[in-house]
Design a protein around this motif. Sequence first.
Motif, mmCIF file in Angstrom:
data_model
loop_
_atom_site.group_PDB
_atom_site.id
_atom_site.type_symbol
_atom_site.label_atom_id
_atom_site.label_comp_id
_atom_site.label_asym_id
_atom_site.label_seq_id
_atom_site.Cartn_x
_atom_site.Cartn_y
_atom_site.Cartn_z
ATOM 1 N N ALA A 50 -18.464 -16.479 24.465
ATOM 2 C CA ALA A 50 -19.650 -15.760 24.939
ATOM 3 C C ALA A 50 -20.440 -16.623 25.918
ATOM 4 N N ASP A 51 -20.779 -16.058 27.076
ATOM 5 C CA ASP A 51 -21.457 -16.803 28.144
ATOM 6 C C ASP A 51 -22.382 -15.836 28.880
ATOM 7 N N PRO A 52 -23.602 -15.635 28.367
ATOM 8 C CA PRO A 52 -24.490 -14.608 28.930
ATOM 9 C C PRO A 52 -24.793 -14.790 30.415
ATOM 10 N N GLN A 53 -24.701 -16.022 30.941
ATOM 11 C CA GLN A 53 -25.025 -16.238 32.345
ATOM 12 C C GLN A 53 -23.797 -16.186 33.259
ATOM 13 N N LEU A 54 -22.656 -15.763 32.709
ATOM 14 C CA LEU A 54 -21.451 -15.669 33.524
ATOM 15 C C LEU A 54 -21.626 -14.723 34.718
ATOM 16 N N PRO A 55 -22.276 -13.555 34.565
ATOM 17 C CA PRO A 55 -22.459 -12.697 35.749
ATOM 18 C C PRO A 55 -23.184 -13.393 36.896
ATOM 19 N N ARG B 57 -14.039 -13.236 24.694
ATOM 20 C CA ARG B 57 -14.984 -12.220 24.268
ATOM 21 C C ARG B 57 -14.908 -10.990 25.175
ATOM 22 N N ALA B 58 -15.120 -9.834 24.579
ATOM 23 C CA ALA B 58 -15.046 -8.589 25.349
ATOM 24 C C ALA B 58 -16.052 -8.581 26.493
ATOM 25 N N GLN B 59 -17.227 -9.177 26.265
ATOM 26 C CA GLN B 59 -18.242 -9.176 27.320
ATOM 27 C C GLN B 59 -17.784 -9.995 28.529
ATOM 28 N N LEU C 47 -15.911 -9.879 34.230
ATOM 29 C CA LEU C 47 -14.902 -10.126 35.264
ATOM 30 C C LEU C 47 -14.459 -8.818 35.921
ATOM 31 N N ARG C 48 -14.304 -7.771 35.132
ATOM 32 C CA ARG C 48 -13.901 -6.481 35.706
ATOM 33 C C ARG C 48 -14.974 -5.954 36.645
#
Length: 621
Positions: free
Chosen positions: A555-560, A585-587, A592-593
């Motif tokens: 989980a990496d909330p700042q990935l976007p 993680r699904a998020q 990425l999608r």
Amino acid sequence: MTGRVSTIVLVVLLAIGVFLAEAGWRGAPPAQIVDVPVPAPLASVVDRLRSLPQQHVTGADAGAVAAGVVFGRADDVDPADQQAFLDSGLQHLVAASGQNIALVATCCILLARCFGAGKTTGAVLALIAIPIYVMVVGSGASIVRAGITGMLGIVAWLTGRLPDLWRLLLVAAVTTCWIWPGAHRSLGMQLSFACVAALLRWASPMTTTLHEGGVPSWLAGAVAATTLCSLATAPILQLRTGGAPATGTLANLVAVPMAGALLVVGLGASLIALAADSLGAEWLGTAAFAPVGLLASALLQVARRAAAAPAAQATQPAITIGVPLLVLCWWLAARVAPARGWVRRAVAIGACVLVLGSLVAQHAALPLVHGSTLRAGPHDLRIAVLDIGQGDATLLVQGSHAVLVDTGPPDGHVVDRVHELGVRRVDGVVLTHDSLDHRGGLDDVVASLHPRWTTRPINELGAWRRVEEVAPDLVDICAGDGFDVGEAHVSVLHPRCDGTVAPRTGDLHNDGATVLLVKHGSVRALIPADAEAPVLLGLGLPHLDLLRISHHGSADPQLPQLLDQVTPAAAAISVGEGNDYGHPRAQVLDDLRRAHVLMRRTDRDGTIEFRSDGTRLSIVE
């Protein structure tokens, strides 16, 4: 009507199998298609057989080629020679294929006739010999597919059903794709099926046409076979490797008979040597292999000379894709309007232009293209995210130089993964931080790959005692340091040289991990280990062609935000199948999608290899 229905059913089954594999509903395709299982009592005999060519043939290069032709064991063929076989259109000769199966079957049938036995006896011998040969060769889907097709072909020959070979080919395809989901992505499988399909449909009429035109029958068949295979495989090679051999037809006319002789003589010599060694007469085995060495050396010279010939490789889609399409469209148009020459020409040229234009346009628009596992130019950089389970290991290879970033967990078989890519030793090892899933394979790496140096992040927390005991020339590195991998430069972006770690995620081990920026020409790739977006966002990263997703996709909330900043063309996740952490993680996958990033993951795709020519990144599939 029944025949058409059965063909349709087989096509539908094949399509369903491929779809399920792509959708992941049958589980992830394996990283490497493993060897065909060998019964335990026979394992030592099979291993002995496989090793005989290299043991008895004088010259390592010739021995490796002989092992490739006779038993499909081409792992030890020098990478430059592998490239020569690929560039000359002869790569299929050093990998067990349908040609090997056909020769084994033919030898059995001829042997039966020599002893006065009939057709049935020869066929039975072939049906026994083929699975034995497949077991000895091993190496997965391609040889199994060839073995199934060969056995079905013999049954069809015995029962007078040779016209049904199309359906037999489909049976082999369905069986292979269901046994090994994802096998259809293999370059070897695609080339093999393209050749077989072209030969089944056009070999006989083309041979007849050539013979009627004055070409001797023995030469007409060879010319037809090599020409059809060259045309059928050229578009695939262009799209997968960026070029196709222009000298392939001529090279195959010379090399295929030579390889056939090498296979027959090599199998005989192997059986003689196996018996001679057990009797203590090793000299007899060496003598039996003398002609094998001569044939292997001659075949290698043909490949090298054909690859070095002027314009040996055609790299323009207008030639490699356009010419086969033009021939195909011409044939289709003749079937549609055989009495109207101008209609035929118009349909052929129009269809070819439309399809070729579409392919070229798509090819030019793609920031990421697909390549071949063998086609590495002398200046290319290879970046391989290794399939080592739940852990991290990335191999950087440029020319004769290689560096391993992390060594995976203790049970990750990292050395095997490196060997599978044709690398036998590395210049150095970068340990990004002290986590067992990143440095657990170090003992094996030091023992087998003989690195000259090892690095760790400066003042990184952890118990480094075991690393200090085994790692050669251990060096602390920090932001501002760097090293070269051949013509590529790797910069260390993190951690800070004062040794302080500003906690961003609450895990000081991960936050203090080494972050590497790989630069090769204008291509950029980031290897962040377990340092997640909160750390990476503060490093002033450039646009990236490749982003290794941090921490196995946790989980990496700042990935976007990170994706918006670096806009990668591709991302790779190193993650173990069925791991206990729920990685990736699904998020992360959804992020990425939404960012339209091409994503690959080791638990489903196996080892993921990327290649840079300095201007563009390609993914090897």
